[in-house]
Design an enzyme around this catalytic site. Structure first.
Site, PDB file in Angstrom:
ATOM      1  N   GLU A  39      -8.503   8.799   5.182  1.00 19.96           N
ATOM      2  CA  GLU A  39      -7.366   8.198   5.900  1.00 19.96           C
ATOM      3  C   GLU A  39      -7.060   8.943   7.188  1.00 19.96           C
ATOM      4  O   GLU A  39      -7.973   9.418   7.864  1.00 19.96           O
ATOM      5  CB  GLU A  39      -6.171   8.113   4.953  1.00 19.96           C
ATOM      6  N   ASP A  56       0.846  -1.190   0.000  1.00 23.77           N
ATOM      7  CA  ASP A  56       0.000   0.000   0.000  1.00 23.77           C
ATOM      8  C   ASP A  56       0.884   1.244   0.000  1.00 23.77           C
ATOM      9  O   ASP A  56       1.712   1.424   0.891  1.00 23.77           O
ATOM     10  CB  ASP A  56      -0.897  -0.014   1.250  1.00 23.77           C
TER      11      ASP A  56
HETATM   12  C1  GLC Z   1      -3.813   4.630   0.028  1.00 21.15           C
HETATM   13  C2  GLC Z   1      -4.747   3.736   0.800  1.00 21.15           C
HETATM   14  C3  GLC Z   1      -5.260   2.561   0.010  1.00 21.15           C
HETATM   15  C4  GLC Z   1      -5.409   2.949  -1.448  1.00 21.15           C
HETATM   16  C5  GLC Z   1      -4.022   3.226  -1.986  1.00 21.15           C
HETATM   17  C6  GLC Z   1      -4.026   3.667  -3.452  1.00 21.15           C
HETATM   18  O1  GLC Z   1      -2.715   4.980   0.812  1.00 21.15           O
HETATM   19  O2  GLC Z   1      -4.288   3.276   2.058  1.00 21.15           O
HETATM   20  O3  GLC Z   1      -6.506   2.165   0.595  1.00 21.15           O
HETATM   21  O4  GLC Z   1      -6.013   1.892  -2.177  1.00 21.15           O
HETATM   22  O5  GLC Z   1      -3.324   4.203  -1.230  1.00 21.15           O
HETATM   23  O6  GLC Z   1      -4.654   4.895  -3.585  1.00 21.15           O
END
Ligand code: GLC
Length: 628
Positions: free
Chosen positions: A517, A321
Site C-alpha cells: 500500500e 475498505d
Molecule cells: C486494506 C486494503 C485492501 C484489503 C483490506 C483488508 O486496507 O486496501 O486491499 O483487502 O484492507 O485487508
C-alpha cells in the site's frame, strides 16, 4: 442560564431515550424464539430469493444491522458477540494470523467464529475473509504464486484461472471462504505502492485476467453451482490513477489520494474490468479508499449505486475498505449515513463495531437511513451467502489441508513464474545460458532472499525482508539446481569476487524490499546503491552480466541499461524461484510481455492510457514489449 439548563436537560433526555431503546433492542433480539427448524429460509429446495424473503421477514432490525458489519477479528474481545450482534462477516486484516500460524491454527480460529455464528437466534453463517492475493500468503507453507503483475505479464487467462482455483483450495482448506481479490485497478503511475497487486494498466488485459481469476476462485464448476471462495473485485474505482501528493494519509503520497473524476476515463478505462467481473459472477465489490474528484468514493452514490448497481446490474454487495467509511471525516455518524445511503452494503470495521451498531440504530430511528436501504443491503449480503451454500454446507466439504503447498500447486506456481518473465534485453543472445557453462557468479539482494522474492502480503502485511520460509526455492538455489555438476557457481550478495579470474557469466538478482500500500509510494523507484554496486562488481569479474529484476513495478533503469548485457523482469515470483532459472537456462522459453509501459523517467508519470507519458513522450519499453 435557563436556556443552557433546558438544552442540557434535552440532551440528557435524548441520550436516555436512545440508551433505553438500545437496551430494548438488545433484549428483543435475545428474547425472541428461534424460527422453527423447517422455516423456509432453511429449506435448500427453495429458490434463494424466496429464502431471503423469509429470512428478511424474520429478522429484527438489529439482526439486519449485524449482517452489515464486517469486523476485524482482533477487535472482537468476546467471541459471543458474533452471535449477540449477528455479525455478517469477520476478517483477518493483513497479518491477522492466529497465535498458532499453521493451517491447523487457521482452521481452528476460523471455525471458532463460524461456530459462534451458529449460536445466534437465526444461525446465519458468518463470512470469514482474508487477503490471499498471491496464494494464501498468510500462512507459512502455502504456495506463493507470482503477485498479480506477474500474472499480468504472463497474460494467460487459463493459467490465471488455475492459479485462482489453487488459491481457493488452499484458502477453503482453512475455512477462509472469502478472498479480497482480485484487484482490478489500472496503475498509471509506478510511484504507487500497489502496482504489483494489479494485472495491467490496460482495461482489456485487466478485465480478461480479472474475470478468469474470479471464475477460478469462485469455481462454480456447474453453472449456478455454489461459489467455492467468494471473490471481491477491488478497489472500485479508478484508484490506479490517484494524483501524486494528494493522499489523505500523511505518511503516503499516492495511495488513498484523489482520482481525477474523468467521466471519459471512467467509461473507457476503469469500468471495463469491473463490468467483466460482474459478468463473471462477482458477488462482492470493495470500494476504494480515496476520492473521486471531490467526493469520498465510499460515499459516492453515483459510482456505488447509479453506475455499479443500476447500470452494470451488480446484484452482490459493496463492502468498504478498512476504515474507509470514516477515514475522511471527523463526524463518524454523518459519514456512515452518507456511505450507506450511497450504496455501501457491508462496512469493514477494523476497530469498533459496537458504535457502528448504535449509530445505525439511531440512523434508522431518526430516518437518516431508511429501513428499505438496510433491507436491500442485507438482501445482497444474504444473496452471496446463499450462493456459497453456506446455509446448506454438508460437514467436511472443504478440501483437506494437505492441499496447502502441495506438489501440484507448486508445479503450477513454477509454471506461472516461467510465463511471467519478460526478457527486456539479450545482447548476442546471451540467454539462455548453457547448463554446462564453466563458471557462474551470482550476486544481488534478491538472489537468496525469499522475502524479496515473495513481496508483501506474505505472513505479514508488509512482508519480511529475508530468507525465512520452509518449502520455498530461492532463485539462487534454482540456478544451482539447473547447472551441470561440473559448473562452478559462486555467490556473494555484494558481488565481491577475486578479479584475478573472469567468470563466464554474472547473474545479478536485484530488486526491492517488500512493501504494501502507501508504504510503497516512492518518488523515484530505482535500484538501491547496494544492488547497483553488486552489478558493477560482477561487471569487473565476469565476461557478461545478466540482470534479473525482482520488483513490484518497473524501475527507472534508463542510464544503467546500456551497461547490462541481458535483462529479465521477474516481478515478485513467490515461492517457486526455480521458475526463473528454468528460463535463464532454456528449459522454458521467455513468453512474458510488459503489462504496463516501462518509463524512461519520472517526468513521464502518470502514463495516459494510450501508453504515452504525461509529457507526451514514449516509454523506455511499451506495454506488450518482450523478447521471445
Ligand atoms: C486494506 C486494503 C485492501 C484489503 C483490506 C483488508 O486496507 O486496501 O486491499 O483487502 O484492507 O485487508
Amino acid at each position: 442560564m435557563k436556556i443552557v439548563f433546558s438544552a442540557l436537560a434535552a440532551i440528557v433526555i435524548i441520550g436516555l431515550v436512545f440508551f433505553i431503546r438500545s437496551l430494548l433492542f438488545e433484549r428483543v433480539a435475545s428474547v425472541l424464539p428461534p424460527p422453527p427448524a423447517n422455516a423456509p429460509y432453511r429449506d435448500p429446495s427453495l429458490q434463494a430469493e424466496k429464502r431471503i424473503d423469509d429470512l428478511l421477514a424474520t429478522m429484527t432490525l438489529d439482526e439486519k444491522i449485524g449482517q452489515m458489519a464486517l469486523v476485524e477479528k482482533n477487535s472482537i474481545k468476546n467471541i459471543a458477540d458474533v452471535a449477540t450482534y449477528g455479525l455478517g462477516g469477520v476478517l483477518s486484516g493483513a497479518g491477522g494470523k492466529p497465535d498458532d500460524n499453521t493451517p491447523q491454527g487457521w482452521k481452528q480460529m476460523v471455525a471458532s467464529y463460524s461456530d459462534a455464528a451458529k449460536r445466534s437466534r437465526l444461525g446465519i453463517p458468518v463470512l470469514y475473509g482474508a487477503d490471499a492475493n498471491h496464494g494464501n500468503g498468510n500462512v507459512p507453507g502455502a504456495t506463493i504464486f507470482p503477485h498479480a503483475i506477474g500474472l499480468g505479464a504472463a497474460n494467460d487467462p487459463a493459467l490465471t484461472e488455475q492459479v485462482a482455483r489453487a488459491t481457493a483450495e488452499e484458502s477453503a482448506a482453512m475455512g477462509i471462504r472469502w478472498n479480497f481479490s482480485p484487484a482490478l485497478d489500472l496503475p498509471a503511475d509506478i510511484r504507487w505502492g500497489r502496482v504489483y497487486e494489479e494485472f495491467s494498466d490496460d482495461t482489456e488485459r485487466a478485465g480478461s485476467l480479472g474475470a478468469a481469476y474470479i471464475t477460478g476462485l469462485q469455481d462454480q464448476s456447474v453453472p449456478g453451482g455454489r461459489i467455492n471462495v467468494l471473490a471481491t473485485a477491488k478497489h472500485y474505482i479508478g484508484v490506479g490513477s490517484m494524483t501524486w501528493g494528494t493522499s489523505m494519509n500523511k505518511d503516503f503520497h499516492l495511495d488513498q489520494g484523489v482520482v481525477p473524476d474523468s467521466e471519459q476515463a471512467l467509461r473507457n478505462e476503469y469500468l471495463g474490468p469491473f463490468r467483466a467481473a460482474v459478468n463473471a459472477g462477482a458477488m462482492s465489490v470493495m470500494a476504494g479508499l480515496g476520492y473521486w474528484g471531490s467526493v469520498n468514493i465510499s460515499a459516492d452514490k453515483y459510482l456505488l449505486t447509479d453506475v455499479l448497481k443500476n447500470e452494470l446490474g451488480f446484484k452482490g454487495f459493496v463492502v468498504s475498505d478498512w476504515y474507509g467509511v470514516y477515514e475522511f471525516s471527523a463526524n463518524n455518524y454523518a459519514s456512515l449515513i452518507a456511505s450507506v445511503n450511497a450504496g455501501m452494503d457491508m462496512v469493514m470495521l477494523p476497530y469498533d463495531y459496537k458504535s457502528f451498531v448504535a449509530q445505525m440504530r439511531s440512523a434508522v430511528a431518526s430516518n437518516d437511513i431508511k429501513e428499505s436501504r438496510i433491507d436491500d443491503a442485507v438482501r445482497r449480503i444474504l444473496r452471496a451467502k446463499f450462493a456459497m451454500g453456506l446455509f446448506d454446507e454438508p460437514p467436511g466439504s472443504a478440501p483437506g489441508i494437505e492441499t496447502i503447498g502441495s506438489a501440484a500447486h507448486r508445479e503450477l506456481a513454477r509454471k506461472a513464474v516461467q510465463e511471467s518473465l519478460v526478457l527486456l534485453k539479450n545482447t548476442d543472445d546471451l540467454l539462455p545460458i548453457q547448463k554446462n557453462v564453466n563458471h557462474i557468479r551470482v550476486a544481488g539482494s534478491a538472489a537468496d532472499n525469499f522475502g524479496r522474492q515473495a513481496g508483501a502480503w506474505t505472513v505479514e502485511w508488509q512482508g519480511i525482508d529475508g530468507n525465512w520460509i520452509p518449502g520455498t526455492t530461492s532463485i539462487l538455489s534454482g540456478i544451482r539446481n539447473m547447472v551441470s555438476k561440473e559448473t562452478r557457481v559462486e555467490y556473494d550478495i555484494n558481488g565481491n569476487f577475486p578479479k584475478s579470474d573472469l567468470a563466464d557469466i554474472g547473474i545479478a538478482v536485484v530488486g526491492e524490499k517488500p512493501y504494501a500500500e502507501g508504504w510503497g509510494d516512492n518518488a523515484e523507484p530505482r535500484l538501491d546503491n547496494a544492488d547497483l554496486a553488486a552489478i558493477a562488481n560482477l561487471k569487473k569479474t565476469c565476461k557478461q552480466v545478466v540482470v534479473v529484476l525482482v520488483t513490484g513495478r518497473p524501475l527507472i533503469i534508463t542510464d544503467e541499461l546500456p551497461k547490462w548485457d541481458a535483462v529479465v523482469a521477474a516481478w515478485l515470483p513467490g515461492s517457486e524461484g526455480e521458475g526463473v532459472s528454468d528460463a535463464l537456462f532454456g528449459a522454458t522459453k521467455f513468453t512474458g510481455t510488459l503489462p504496463l509501459p516501462w518509463p524512461r523517467s519520472i517526468k513521464q508519470l502518470p502514463f495516459s492510457f494510450d501508453g504515452k507519458g504525461a509529457d507526451g513522450t514514449s516509454p523506455l519499453f511499451p506495454r506488450g514489449y518482450g523478447f521471445r
